[in-house]
Scaffold this motif. Structure first.
Motif, short mmCIF file in Angstrom:
data_model
loop_
_atom_site.label_atom_id
_atom_site.label_comp_id
_atom_site.label_asym_id
_atom_site.label_seq_id
_atom_site.Cartn_x
_atom_site.Cartn_y
_atom_site.Cartn_z
N ALA A 185 0.82 -1.21 0.00
CA ALA A 185 0.00 0.00 0.00
C ALA A 185 0.86 1.26 0.00
O ALA A 185 0.51 2.25 -0.66
N ASP A 186 1.98 1.25 0.71
CA ASP A 186 2.80 2.46 0.75
C ASP A 186 3.45 2.74 -0.60
O ASP A 186 3.73 3.89 -0.94
N ALA A 187 3.67 1.69 -1.40
CA ALA A 187 4.18 1.91 -2.75
C ALA A 187 3.13 2.59 -3.63
O ALA A 187 3.45 3.46 -4.45
N ILE A 188 1.87 2.19 -3.44
CA ILE A 188 0.79 2.82 -4.21
C ILE A 188 0.63 4.28 -3.81
O ILE A 188 0.41 5.15 -4.66
N LEU A 189 0.76 4.56 -2.52
CA LEU A 189 0.65 5.94 -2.05
C LEU A 189 1.74 6.82 -2.65
O LEU A 189 1.54 8.01 -2.88
N LYS A 190 2.89 6.25 -2.91
CA LYS A 190 4.00 7.02 -3.51
C LYS A 190 3.87 7.11 -5.03
O LYS A 190 3.96 8.20 -5.60
N LEU A 191 3.67 5.97 -5.67
CA LEU A 191 3.69 5.93 -7.14
C LEU A 191 2.36 6.31 -7.76
O LEU A 191 2.30 6.91 -8.83
N GLY A 192 1.26 5.95 -7.09
CA GLY A 192 -0.07 6.19 -7.64
C GLY A 192 -0.70 4.92 -8.17
O GLY A 192 -0.12 3.83 -8.13
N VAL A 193 -1.90 5.06 -8.68
CA VAL A 193 -2.65 3.91 -9.20
C VAL A 193 -2.27 3.66 -10.65
O VAL A 193 -1.35 4.27 -11.19
N MET A 194 -2.99 2.77 -11.30
CA MET A 194 -2.71 2.46 -12.70
C MET A 194 -2.91 3.69 -13.59
O MET A 194 -3.64 4.61 -13.24
N ASP A 195 -2.26 3.68 -14.73
CA ASP A 195 -2.40 4.74 -15.72
C ASP A 195 -3.84 4.77 -16.22
O ASP A 195 -4.34 3.79 -16.78
N TRP A 196 -4.53 5.90 -16.02
CA TRP A 196 -5.94 6.01 -16.41
C TRP A 196 -6.14 5.94 -17.91
O TRP A 196 -7.29 5.78 -18.38
#
Length: 555
Positions: A185-196
Protein backbone atom coordinates in the motif's frame (compact mmCIF):
# COMPACT_ATOMS: atom_id res chain seq x y z
CA UNK A 1 -20.44 5.06 -1.97
CA UNK A 2 -22.96 5.04 0.87
CA UNK A 3 -21.55 6.33 4.15
CA UNK A 4 -23.19 3.57 6.19
CA UNK A 5 -21.14 1.06 4.18
CA UNK A 6 -17.97 2.75 5.35
CA UNK A 7 -19.17 2.99 8.96
CA UNK A 8 -19.95 -0.72 8.87
CA UNK A 9 -16.42 -1.48 7.71
CA UNK A 10 -14.90 0.80 10.37
CA UNK A 11 -16.79 -1.11 13.05
CA UNK A 12 -15.01 -4.34 12.26
CA UNK A 13 -11.61 -3.14 10.99
CA UNK A 14 -9.10 -0.78 12.53
CA UNK A 15 -5.98 -1.53 10.51
CA UNK A 16 -6.16 -4.81 8.61
CA UNK A 17 -3.19 -6.57 7.06
CA UNK A 18 -4.83 -6.78 3.63
CA UNK A 19 -7.65 -4.91 1.88
CA UNK A 20 -9.22 -6.06 -1.38
CA UNK A 21 -9.98 -4.01 -4.50
CA UNK A 22 -12.46 -5.70 -6.85
CA UNK A 23 -14.13 -4.65 -10.09
CA UNK A 24 -17.19 -6.34 -11.59
CA UNK A 25 -19.46 -6.05 -14.59
CA UNK A 26 -22.43 -8.35 -15.23
CA UNK A 27 -21.02 -11.42 -13.45
CA UNK A 28 -23.42 -11.84 -10.58
CA UNK A 29 -22.88 -15.52 -9.80
CA UNK A 30 -19.08 -15.45 -9.80
CA UNK A 31 -18.79 -12.17 -7.86
CA UNK A 32 -21.11 -13.44 -5.12
CA UNK A 33 -18.88 -16.50 -4.67
CA UNK A 34 -15.77 -14.29 -4.49
CA UNK A 35 -17.31 -11.89 -1.97
CA UNK A 36 -18.48 -14.80 0.19
CA UNK A 37 -14.89 -16.08 0.18
CA UNK A 38 -13.51 -12.65 1.16
CA UNK A 39 -16.12 -12.37 3.92
CA UNK A 40 -14.93 -15.66 5.43
CA UNK A 41 -11.34 -14.37 5.20
CA UNK A 42 -12.35 -11.27 7.21
CA UNK A 43 -10.88 -8.97 4.55
CA UNK A 44 -12.37 -5.49 4.04
CA UNK A 45 -13.36 -5.28 0.41
CA UNK A 46 -14.07 -2.35 -1.89
CA UNK A 47 -15.87 -3.30 -5.10
CA UNK A 48 -16.54 -1.10 -8.11
CA UNK A 49 -19.69 -2.07 -9.99
CA UNK A 50 -19.24 -0.90 -13.59
CA UNK A 51 -22.93 -0.29 -14.26
CA UNK A 52 -24.03 -3.95 -14.23
CA UNK A 53 -27.52 -4.68 -15.53
CA UNK A 54 -27.79 -8.34 -14.50
CA UNK A 55 -28.81 -7.66 -10.88
CA UNK A 56 -25.27 -7.73 -9.50
CA UNK A 57 -25.67 -4.50 -7.55
CA UNK A 58 -28.96 -5.53 -5.95
CA UNK A 59 -27.59 -8.96 -5.02
CA UNK A 60 -24.55 -7.47 -3.22
CA UNK A 61 -26.28 -4.66 -1.33
CA UNK A 62 -26.97 -5.34 2.37
CA UNK A 63 -25.75 -8.93 2.05
CA UNK A 64 -22.14 -8.65 3.22
CA UNK A 65 -20.88 -6.94 6.38
CA UNK A 66 -17.34 -6.20 5.23
CA UNK A 67 -18.08 -5.02 1.68
CA UNK A 68 -18.10 -1.35 0.66
CA UNK A 69 -19.70 -0.91 -2.75
CA UNK A 70 -18.74 1.78 -5.25
CA UNK A 71 -21.66 2.18 -7.62
CA UNK A 72 -20.92 3.64 -11.05
CA UNK A 73 -23.69 4.43 -13.50
CA UNK A 74 -21.20 4.21 -16.38
CA UNK A 75 -18.75 1.56 -17.56
CA UNK A 76 -15.30 2.68 -16.33
CA UNK A 77 -13.38 -0.25 -17.75
CA UNK A 78 -11.19 -2.58 -15.73
CA UNK A 79 -8.55 0.10 -15.14
CA UNK A 80 -10.99 2.76 -13.99
CA UNK A 81 -12.86 0.31 -11.79
CA UNK A 82 -9.70 -1.00 -10.15
CA UNK A 83 -8.32 2.51 -9.62
CA UNK A 84 -11.45 3.64 -7.79
CA UNK A 85 -11.48 0.50 -5.64
CA UNK A 86 -7.75 0.84 -4.85
CA UNK A 87 -8.12 4.49 -3.83
CA UNK A 88 -11.00 3.54 -1.52
CA UNK A 89 -9.12 0.54 -0.08
CA UNK A 90 -6.15 2.74 0.87
CA UNK A 91 -8.39 4.43 3.45
CA UNK A 92 -8.18 1.35 5.70
CA UNK A 93 -4.45 1.86 6.23
CA UNK A 94 -3.76 -1.80 5.44
CA UNK A 95 -0.23 -2.94 4.60
CA UNK A 96 -1.24 -4.54 1.31
CA UNK A 97 -3.89 -4.14 -1.36
CA UNK A 98 -4.94 -7.21 -3.33
CA UNK A 99 -6.56 -6.74 -6.74
CA UNK A 100 -9.12 -9.38 -7.76
CA UNK A 101 -11.15 -9.87 -10.92
CA UNK A 102 -14.78 -10.84 -10.51
CA UNK A 103 -14.15 -14.21 -12.20
CA UNK A 104 -11.19 -15.35 -10.09
CA UNK A 105 -11.22 -17.57 -7.00
CA UNK A 106 -8.10 -17.79 -4.78
CA UNK A 107 -7.45 -20.91 -2.74
CA UNK A 108 -8.26 -20.57 0.95
CA UNK A 109 -4.67 -19.84 2.00
CA UNK A 110 -3.63 -17.92 -1.13
CA UNK A 111 -3.94 -14.40 0.32
CA UNK A 112 -2.17 -15.41 3.54
CA UNK A 113 0.74 -16.88 1.57
CA UNK A 114 1.11 -13.72 -0.52
CA UNK A 115 1.07 -11.39 2.49
CA UNK A 116 3.49 -13.63 4.41
CA UNK A 117 5.87 -13.56 1.45
CA UNK A 118 5.85 -9.75 1.34
CA UNK A 119 6.27 -9.63 5.12
CA UNK A 120 9.44 -11.70 4.92
CA UNK A 121 10.82 -10.31 1.63
CA UNK A 122 11.08 -6.55 2.07
CA UNK A 123 12.77 -6.03 -1.31
CA UNK A 124 9.65 -7.21 -3.19
CA UNK A 125 6.94 -4.67 -3.98
CA UNK A 126 4.28 -7.01 -5.38
CA UNK A 127 3.45 -10.70 -5.39
CA UNK A 128 1.03 -12.88 -7.33
CA UNK A 129 -0.05 -16.53 -7.17
CA UNK A 130 0.18 -19.19 -9.85
CA UNK A 131 -3.03 -18.69 -11.83
CA UNK A 132 -4.83 -21.77 -13.17
CA UNK A 133 -7.68 -22.01 -15.68
CA UNK A 134 -10.78 -22.59 -13.58
CA UNK A 135 -12.67 -25.00 -15.88
CA UNK A 136 -9.43 -27.03 -16.24
CA UNK A 137 -7.92 -26.72 -12.77
CA UNK A 138 -4.72 -28.63 -13.54
CA UNK A 139 -3.77 -26.33 -16.46
CA UNK A 140 -1.91 -23.10 -15.80
CA UNK A 141 -2.96 -19.74 -17.18
CA UNK A 142 0.34 -18.14 -16.16
CA UNK A 143 2.92 -17.71 -13.43
CA UNK A 144 3.53 -14.03 -14.04
CA UNK A 145 5.63 -13.06 -17.02
CA UNK A 146 8.49 -11.07 -18.50
CA UNK A 147 8.56 -7.73 -20.31
CA UNK A 148 10.81 -7.03 -23.29
CA UNK A 149 10.05 -3.88 -25.26
CA UNK A 150 12.31 -4.95 -28.11
CA UNK A 151 9.77 -7.66 -29.03
CA UNK A 152 6.56 -7.08 -30.99
CA UNK A 153 4.50 -8.42 -28.06
CA UNK A 154 6.13 -6.73 -25.06
CA UNK A 155 4.61 -8.90 -22.30
CA UNK A 156 4.99 -12.67 -22.38
CA UNK A 157 3.21 -14.88 -19.85
CA UNK A 158 5.20 -17.73 -18.33
CA UNK A 159 4.05 -21.37 -18.38
CA UNK A 160 0.74 -20.79 -20.22
CA UNK A 161 -1.34 -23.95 -20.80
CA UNK A 162 1.22 -26.07 -18.93
CA UNK A 163 0.03 -29.10 -16.98
CA UNK A 164 1.73 -29.70 -13.64
CA UNK A 165 5.15 -28.17 -14.37
CA UNK A 166 7.85 -28.36 -11.70
CA UNK A 167 8.08 -24.84 -10.24
CA UNK A 168 10.30 -23.29 -7.55
CA UNK A 169 8.67 -21.95 -4.38
CA UNK A 170 8.77 -18.47 -5.87
CA UNK A 171 10.26 -16.83 -8.94
CA UNK A 172 11.11 -13.26 -9.89
CA UNK A 173 8.75 -11.79 -12.51
CA UNK A 174 8.46 -8.54 -14.45
CA UNK A 175 4.66 -8.37 -14.22
CA UNK A 176 1.61 -10.27 -13.03
CA UNK A 177 -1.99 -10.25 -14.14
CA UNK A 178 -4.27 -7.94 -12.14
CA UNK A 179 -6.79 -10.79 -11.90
CA UNK A 180 -5.00 -11.61 -8.62
CA UNK A 181 -2.19 -9.28 -7.57
CA UNK A 182 -1.00 -8.07 -4.14
CA UNK A 183 0.86 -4.74 -3.89
CA UNK A 184 2.34 -2.84 -0.96
CA UNK A 185 0.00 0.00 0.00
CA UNK A 186 2.80 2.46 0.75
CA UNK A 187 4.18 1.91 -2.75
CA UNK A 188 0.79 2.82 -4.21
CA UNK A 189 0.65 5.94 -2.05
CA UNK A 190 4.00 7.02 -3.51
CA UNK A 191 3.69 5.93 -7.14
CA UNK A 192 -0.07 6.19 -7.64
CA UNK A 193 -2.65 3.91 -9.20
CA UNK A 194 -2.71 2.46 -12.70
CA UNK A 195 -2.40 4.74 -15.72
CA UNK A 196 -5.94 6.01 -16.41
CA UNK A 197 -5.23 6.01 -20.16
CA UNK A 198 -5.78 2.26 -20.21
CA UNK A 199 -9.30 0.83 -20.20
CA UNK A 200 -8.24 -2.80 -20.06
CA UNK A 201 -5.23 -4.83 -21.28
CA UNK A 202 -1.63 -3.94 -20.38
CA UNK A 203 -2.66 -1.73 -17.45
CA UNK A 204 -1.16 -4.30 -15.07
CA UNK A 205 2.00 -4.64 -17.22
CA UNK A 206 2.54 -0.86 -17.15
CA UNK A 207 1.87 -0.62 -13.39
CA UNK A 208 4.09 -3.55 -12.42
CA UNK A 209 6.89 -2.22 -14.60
CA UNK A 210 6.75 1.19 -12.90
CA UNK A 211 6.52 -0.38 -9.43
CA UNK A 212 9.61 -2.47 -10.07
CA UNK A 213 11.48 0.45 -11.56
CA UNK A 214 10.74 2.61 -8.50
CA UNK A 215 10.83 0.22 -5.53
CA UNK A 216 12.14 -3.28 -6.04
CA UNK A 217 11.14 -6.65 -7.41
CA UNK A 218 8.03 -8.67 -8.14
CA UNK A 219 7.43 -12.36 -7.46
CA UNK A 220 5.13 -15.21 -8.36
CA UNK A 221 4.60 -17.30 -5.23
CA UNK A 222 3.83 -20.64 -6.84
CA UNK A 223 2.67 -22.28 -3.62
CA UNK A 224 -0.24 -19.80 -3.64
CA UNK A 225 -2.89 -20.67 -6.21
CA UNK A 226 -5.86 -18.94 -7.79
CA UNK A 227 -8.33 -20.09 -10.44
CA UNK A 228 -9.43 -17.76 -13.23
CA UNK A 229 -12.70 -18.45 -15.01
CA UNK A 230 -12.29 -16.39 -18.18
CA UNK A 231 -13.55 -17.09 -21.70
CA UNK A 232 -10.33 -17.76 -23.57
CA UNK A 233 -11.78 -17.74 -27.09
CA UNK A 234 -13.33 -14.40 -27.94
CA UNK A 235 -15.65 -13.56 -30.81
CA UNK A 236 -15.42 -10.14 -32.45
CA UNK A 237 -15.85 -7.28 -30.00
CA UNK A 238 -14.81 -3.90 -31.35
CA UNK A 239 -14.15 -2.28 -27.96
CA UNK A 240 -12.10 -5.22 -26.72
CA UNK A 241 -10.08 -5.32 -29.94
CA UNK A 242 -9.59 -1.56 -29.92
CA UNK A 243 -8.28 -1.58 -26.33
CA UNK A 244 -6.02 -4.57 -26.96
CA UNK A 245 -4.32 -3.06 -30.01
CA UNK A 246 -4.16 0.57 -28.90
CA UNK A 247 -2.87 -0.26 -25.42
CA UNK A 248 -0.14 -2.44 -26.91
CA UNK A 249 0.89 0.52 -29.07
CA UNK A 250 0.66 2.96 -26.14
CA UNK A 251 2.70 0.71 -23.84
CA UNK A 252 5.42 0.34 -26.44
CA UNK A 253 5.63 4.08 -27.17
CA UNK A 254 5.58 5.01 -23.48
CA UNK A 255 8.52 2.84 -22.41
CA UNK A 256 10.67 2.77 -25.55
CA UNK A 257 14.38 3.21 -24.89
CA UNK A 258 16.65 2.46 -27.82
CA UNK A 259 16.75 1.58 -31.49
CA UNK A 260 15.57 -2.00 -30.91
CA UNK A 261 12.44 -0.74 -29.16
CA UNK A 262 11.75 1.71 -32.00
CA UNK A 263 12.09 -1.14 -34.50
CA UNK A 264 9.67 -3.16 -32.39
CA UNK A 265 7.19 -0.26 -32.41
CA UNK A 266 7.53 -0.05 -36.19
CA UNK A 267 6.78 -3.78 -36.53
CA UNK A 268 3.53 -3.21 -34.58
CA UNK A 269 2.59 -0.39 -36.94
CA UNK A 270 3.33 -2.61 -39.96
CA UNK A 271 0.96 -5.26 -38.61
CA UNK A 272 -1.79 -2.70 -37.83
CA UNK A 273 -1.55 -1.11 -41.26
CA UNK A 274 -1.49 -4.54 -42.91
CA UNK A 275 -4.65 -5.79 -41.15
CA UNK A 276 -6.45 -2.49 -41.80
CA UNK A 277 -5.67 -2.50 -45.54
CA UNK A 278 -6.24 -6.24 -46.06
CA UNK A 279 -9.58 -6.24 -44.22
CA UNK A 280 -10.70 -3.19 -46.17
CA UNK A 281 -9.87 -4.82 -49.50
CA UNK A 282 -11.71 -8.09 -48.77
CA UNK A 283 -14.78 -6.28 -47.39
CA UNK A 284 -14.49 -7.04 -43.65
CA UNK A 285 -15.50 -3.51 -42.67
CA UNK A 286 -16.01 -4.08 -38.93
CA UNK A 287 -12.40 -5.18 -38.53
CA UNK A 288 -10.91 -2.57 -40.86
CA UNK A 289 -12.85 0.29 -39.26
CA UNK A 290 -11.74 -0.78 -35.76
CA UNK A 291 -8.08 -0.81 -36.79
CA UNK A 292 -8.51 2.54 -38.53
CA UNK A 293 -9.72 4.05 -35.25
CA UNK A 294 -6.79 2.49 -33.38
CA UNK A 295 -4.31 4.13 -35.75
CA UNK A 296 -6.18 7.42 -36.00
CA UNK A 297 -6.61 7.89 -32.23
CA UNK A 298 -2.98 6.95 -31.52
CA UNK A 299 -1.88 9.42 -34.21
CA UNK A 300 -3.81 12.22 -32.47
CA UNK A 301 -2.75 11.08 -28.94
CA UNK A 302 -6.33 10.17 -28.01
CA UNK A 303 -5.78 7.43 -25.46
CA UNK A 304 -8.23 6.06 -22.95
CA UNK A 305 -11.93 5.71 -23.68
CA UNK A 306 -13.04 5.10 -27.25
CA UNK A 307 -15.85 7.48 -28.12
CA UNK A 308 -17.04 5.28 -30.98
CA UNK A 309 -18.14 1.67 -31.18
CA UNK A 310 -18.73 -0.76 -34.01
CA UNK A 311 -21.44 -3.38 -33.73
CA UNK A 312 -21.02 -6.50 -35.80
CA UNK A 313 -23.62 -7.47 -38.38
CA UNK A 314 -25.68 -4.27 -38.64
CA UNK A 315 -25.15 -4.00 -42.40
CA UNK A 316 -24.84 -7.75 -43.04
CA UNK A 317 -27.51 -10.15 -44.22
CA UNK A 318 -28.53 -12.83 -41.73
CA UNK A 319 -28.58 -16.37 -43.06
CA UNK A 320 -31.79 -18.35 -42.58
CA UNK A 321 -33.69 -21.24 -44.16
CA UNK A 322 -34.72 -19.10 -47.12
CA UNK A 323 -31.09 -18.22 -47.90
CA UNK A 324 -30.10 -21.91 -47.85
CA UNK A 325 -32.92 -22.83 -50.22
CA UNK A 326 -32.44 -19.93 -52.65
CA UNK A 327 -28.67 -20.50 -52.91
CA UNK A 328 -28.96 -24.32 -52.98
CA UNK A 329 -26.66 -24.81 -50.00
CA UNK A 330 -25.94 -28.54 -49.62
CA UNK A 331 -22.25 -28.90 -48.80
CA UNK A 332 -20.70 -26.76 -46.05
CA UNK A 333 -17.19 -26.42 -44.68
CA UNK A 334 -16.42 -24.94 -41.24
CA UNK A 335 -13.03 -23.19 -41.26
CA UNK A 336 -12.28 -23.58 -37.56
CA UNK A 337 -10.53 -20.82 -35.61
CA UNK A 338 -11.60 -21.88 -32.12
CA UNK A 339 -12.68 -25.37 -31.12
CA UNK A 340 -15.00 -23.81 -28.53
CA UNK A 341 -17.28 -22.34 -31.22
CA UNK A 342 -17.37 -25.30 -33.63
CA UNK A 343 -20.34 -27.11 -31.98
CA UNK A 344 -22.25 -23.82 -31.88
CA UNK A 345 -21.59 -23.23 -35.58
CA UNK A 346 -22.75 -26.77 -36.37
CA UNK A 347 -25.94 -26.17 -34.38
CA UNK A 348 -26.61 -22.86 -36.18
CA UNK A 349 -26.14 -24.55 -39.57
CA UNK A 350 -28.43 -27.48 -38.82
CA UNK A 351 -31.06 -25.07 -37.48
CA UNK A 352 -31.30 -23.64 -41.01
CA UNK A 353 -31.36 -27.02 -42.75
CA UNK A 354 -31.01 -30.60 -41.55
CA UNK A 355 -30.01 -32.64 -44.62
CA UNK A 356 -26.58 -31.11 -45.14
CA UNK A 357 -23.03 -32.39 -45.49
CA UNK A 358 -20.85 -30.53 -42.99
CA UNK A 359 -17.04 -30.88 -43.06
CA UNK A 360 -14.40 -29.07 -41.03
CA UNK A 361 -10.96 -27.58 -41.67
CA UNK A 362 -8.79 -27.27 -38.55
CA UNK A 363 -5.18 -27.17 -37.37
CA UNK A 364 -3.24 -30.31 -38.17
CA UNK A 365 -2.77 -31.23 -34.49
CA UNK A 366 -6.55 -31.26 -33.91
CA UNK A 367 -7.55 -33.55 -36.77
CA UNK A 368 -7.63 -36.77 -34.73
CA UNK A 369 -9.63 -35.10 -31.98
CA UNK A 370 -12.34 -34.04 -34.43
CA UNK A 371 -12.44 -37.46 -36.08
CA UNK A 372 -13.08 -39.10 -32.71
CA UNK A 373 -16.09 -36.82 -32.16
CA UNK A 374 -17.67 -38.12 -35.40
CA UNK A 375 -19.63 -34.89 -35.74
CA UNK A 376 -18.37 -34.02 -39.24
CA UNK A 377 -18.36 -36.00 -42.48
CA UNK A 378 -14.75 -35.13 -43.35
CA UNK A 379 -11.96 -33.51 -41.34
CA UNK A 380 -9.11 -31.66 -43.07
CA UNK A 381 -5.89 -30.34 -41.55
CA UNK A 382 -4.52 -27.01 -42.73
CA UNK A 383 -0.87 -26.56 -43.61
CA UNK A 384 1.32 -23.85 -42.04
CA UNK A 385 3.14 -21.00 -43.75
CA UNK A 386 2.27 -18.92 -46.79
CA UNK A 387 2.87 -21.74 -49.28
CA UNK A 388 0.99 -24.20 -47.08
CA UNK A 389 -1.98 -21.81 -46.80
CA UNK A 390 -2.14 -21.45 -50.59
CA UNK A 391 -1.93 -25.22 -51.04
CA UNK A 392 -4.75 -25.71 -48.52
CA UNK A 393 -6.86 -23.07 -50.29
CA UNK A 394 -6.64 -24.76 -53.71
CA UNK A 395 -7.22 -28.19 -52.14
CA UNK A 396 -10.46 -26.91 -50.55
CA UNK A 397 -11.38 -24.99 -53.69
CA UNK A 398 -11.42 -28.24 -55.69
CA UNK A 399 -14.03 -29.68 -53.30
CA UNK A 400 -16.59 -27.09 -54.55
CA UNK A 401 -18.27 -26.28 -51.26
CA UNK A 402 -21.47 -24.24 -51.43
CA UNK A 403 -20.68 -22.35 -48.20
CA UNK A 404 -17.63 -21.86 -45.98
CA UNK A 405 -18.31 -20.64 -42.43
CA UNK A 406 -15.84 -19.24 -39.89
CA UNK A 407 -16.23 -17.54 -36.51
CA UNK A 408 -15.54 -13.82 -36.07
CA UNK A 409 -12.28 -14.05 -34.17
CA UNK A 410 -10.38 -10.84 -33.50
CA UNK A 411 -7.98 -11.29 -36.41
CA UNK A 412 -8.07 -11.06 -40.18
CA UNK A 413 -9.88 -13.70 -42.22
CA UNK A 414 -7.85 -16.47 -43.84
CA UNK A 415 -8.09 -16.98 -47.60
CA UNK A 416 -9.35 -20.53 -46.97
CA UNK A 417 -12.52 -18.94 -45.55
CA UNK A 418 -13.27 -17.82 -49.12
CA UNK A 419 -12.67 -21.16 -50.84
CA UNK A 420 -16.37 -21.91 -51.39
CA UNK A 421 -19.13 -20.50 -53.57
CA UNK A 422 -20.38 -18.37 -50.65
CA UNK A 423 -18.82 -17.23 -47.36
CA UNK A 424 -20.36 -16.62 -43.93
CA UNK A 425 -19.47 -15.44 -40.42
CA UNK A 426 -20.70 -16.95 -37.17
CA UNK A 427 -21.24 -14.36 -34.44
CA UNK A 428 -23.37 -14.46 -31.29
CA UNK A 429 -25.23 -17.65 -32.31
CA UNK A 430 -26.17 -16.27 -35.76
CA UNK A 431 -24.84 -16.73 -39.28
CA UNK A 432 -24.07 -13.62 -41.37
CA UNK A 433 -23.21 -13.29 -45.03
CA UNK A 434 -19.57 -12.39 -45.73
CA UNK A 435 -17.83 -11.09 -48.83
CA UNK A 436 -16.21 -13.73 -51.02
CA UNK A 437 -13.16 -12.34 -52.83
CA UNK A 438 -10.56 -15.11 -52.72
CA UNK A 439 -8.28 -14.06 -55.58
CA UNK A 440 -8.35 -10.40 -54.52
CA UNK A 441 -7.38 -11.62 -51.04
CA UNK A 442 -4.45 -13.62 -52.45
CA UNK A 443 -3.25 -10.60 -54.45
CA UNK A 444 -3.71 -8.34 -51.43
CA UNK A 445 -1.60 -10.68 -49.29
CA UNK A 446 1.31 -9.87 -51.59
CA UNK A 447 0.74 -6.13 -51.95
CA UNK A 448 -0.49 -4.85 -48.57
CA UNK A 449 2.66 -5.89 -46.60
CA UNK A 450 4.84 -3.74 -48.86
CA UNK A 451 2.47 -0.77 -48.56
CA UNK A 452 2.28 -1.28 -44.79
CA UNK A 453 6.07 -1.22 -44.42
CA UNK A 454 6.23 2.03 -46.36
CA UNK A 455 3.45 3.64 -44.29
CA UNK A 456 4.99 2.50 -41.01
CA UNK A 457 8.44 3.94 -41.73
CA UNK A 458 6.98 7.20 -43.03
CA UNK A 459 4.67 7.75 -40.05
CA UNK A 460 6.31 6.04 -37.05
CA UNK A 461 7.60 9.32 -35.55
CA UNK A 462 3.98 10.38 -34.95
CA UNK A 463 3.56 7.44 -32.56
CA UNK A 464 6.80 7.81 -30.58
CA UNK A 465 5.84 10.55 -28.14
CA UNK A 466 2.84 9.74 -25.92
CA UNK A 467 3.01 12.95 -23.81
CA UNK A 468 -0.43 12.18 -22.38
CA UNK A 469 -1.29 12.85 -18.74
CA UNK A 470 -2.94 10.09 -16.72
CA UNK A 471 -6.21 11.87 -15.95
CA UNK A 472 -9.50 10.14 -15.04
CA UNK A 473 -12.22 10.45 -17.65
CA UNK A 474 -15.36 12.44 -16.78
CA UNK A 475 -17.53 9.39 -16.05
CA UNK A 476 -15.30 8.58 -13.05
CA UNK A 477 -15.83 12.02 -11.45
CA UNK A 478 -18.89 11.19 -9.26
CA UNK A 479 -17.25 8.06 -7.89
CA UNK A 480 -13.92 9.76 -7.15
CA UNK A 481 -15.68 12.59 -5.31
CA UNK A 482 -17.51 10.07 -3.12
CA UNK A 483 -14.21 8.31 -2.40
CA UNK A 484 -12.62 11.63 -1.44
CA UNK A 485 -10.25 12.12 -4.39
CA UNK A 486 -10.05 15.16 -6.63
CA UNK A 487 -11.33 14.00 -10.07
CA UNK A 488 -8.77 16.16 -11.86
CA UNK A 489 -5.92 14.04 -10.50
CA UNK A 490 -7.26 10.63 -9.55
CA UNK A 491 -4.23 9.76 -7.39
CA UNK A 492 -3.80 9.01 -3.65
CA UNK A 493 -2.19 12.38 -2.96
CA UNK A 494 -5.19 14.22 -4.50
CA UNK A 495 -7.29 13.77 -1.36
CA UNK A 496 -10.29 15.96 -0.58
CA UNK A 497 -10.65 17.03 3.04
CA UNK A 498 -13.76 16.21 5.12
CA UNK A 499 -14.92 13.11 3.24
CA UNK A 500 -16.73 10.04 4.68
CA UNK A 501 -13.55 7.94 4.55
CA UNK A 502 -11.35 7.88 7.62
CA UNK A 503 -7.97 9.49 6.91
CA UNK A 504 -5.20 7.01 6.23
CA UNK A 505 -2.68 6.41 9.05
CA UNK A 506 0.02 7.38 6.54
CA UNK A 507 -1.22 10.98 6.72
CA UNK A 508 -0.56 13.14 9.75
CA UNK A 509 -3.40 14.53 11.85
CA UNK A 510 -2.17 18.01 10.94
CA UNK A 511 -2.78 17.32 7.25
CA UNK A 512 -6.22 15.88 8.03
CA UNK A 513 -7.27 19.16 9.64
CA UNK A 514 -6.20 20.92 6.42
CA UNK A 515 -4.65 24.06 7.88
CA UNK A 516 -3.58 26.71 5.31
CA UNK A 517 0.10 25.87 5.82
CA UNK A 518 -0.47 22.16 5.17
CA UNK A 519 -2.72 22.88 2.19
CA UNK A 520 0.05 24.96 0.60
CA UNK A 521 2.47 22.07 1.19
CA UNK A 522 -0.01 19.69 -0.48
CA UNK A 523 -0.33 21.99 -3.51
CA UNK A 524 3.43 22.46 -3.91
CA UNK A 525 3.96 18.70 -3.75
CA UNK A 526 1.30 18.10 -6.41
CA UNK A 527 2.76 20.79 -8.69
CA UNK A 528 6.20 19.23 -8.35
CA UNK A 529 4.94 15.73 -9.25
CA UNK A 530 2.88 17.13 -12.13
CA UNK A 531 5.96 18.94 -13.46
CA UNK A 532 8.04 15.75 -13.27
CA UNK A 533 5.35 13.68 -14.99
CA UNK A 534 5.06 16.20 -17.85
CA UNK A 535 8.76 15.94 -18.74
CA UNK A 536 9.69 12.26 -18.55
CA UNK A 537 12.30 12.50 -21.31
CA UNK A 538 12.31 10.70 -24.67
CA UNK A 539 12.55 7.21 -23.30
CA UNK A 540 11.75 5.17 -20.22
CA UNK A 541 10.11 6.91 -17.27
CA UNK A 542 12.71 8.12 -14.78
CA UNK A 543 12.67 7.08 -11.15
CA UNK A 544 10.93 9.77 -9.13
CA UNK A 545 11.97 10.78 -5.62
CA UNK A 546 8.80 11.28 -3.61
CA UNK A 547 8.49 13.44 -0.55
CA UNK A 548 8.55 11.66 2.82
CA UNK A 549 5.43 13.66 3.67
CA UNK A 550 3.21 11.07 2.06
CA UNK A 551 4.27 7.96 3.94
CA UNK A 552 7.33 6.18 5.36
CA UNK A 553 9.69 4.27 3.05
CA UNK A 554 8.95 0.68 2.05
CA UNK A 555 11.62 -0.83 4.24
Amino acid sequence: MKSNDMNRSEKYFSKPKVSAAVVTYNKKESILKLLTFLETQNIPTFITDNGSIDGTREAIQNRFLNISMLESSEYLGRTGGFNCAILAALSTGSDYIILLDDDVMPEFDCIDKLSLFLDTHKDYVFAAPAVFIKPKQNILQETGGCVDFSKRISAEAWNPSQTGPHLPEYTDIDYASACCLMVRADAILKLGVMDWNYITFNDDVDWCFRLRNAFGKGACVTTAKAYHDSQWSKSFNSLRLYCLEQNNLYLKAKFRRGLSDINSLTSILIRLYNIWLYSKVIGDNELSNTFFHVLCDAWHKRYGRWKGSIQFGISRKKLDKTYFIENRINRILIDSSSEEYDPQIFEAITACRKDLTVDILCDADRVENFRKKKLFSNVYGRSDGKIGTLATFFRIKRQRYDLVVTDTSMRERRITCMAGKHSAFFNDKRLYEASNRPFIAILSRGVTPAVSILLAWVTFTKFLNTQTSSIPFPDAKPLLEKIGIYPSGGQPWNRICNVPFAPSPHFSSESSNCSPKIQIKHILGRVKNLFISCFPGPGIEKKTKFEKFYNPPLS
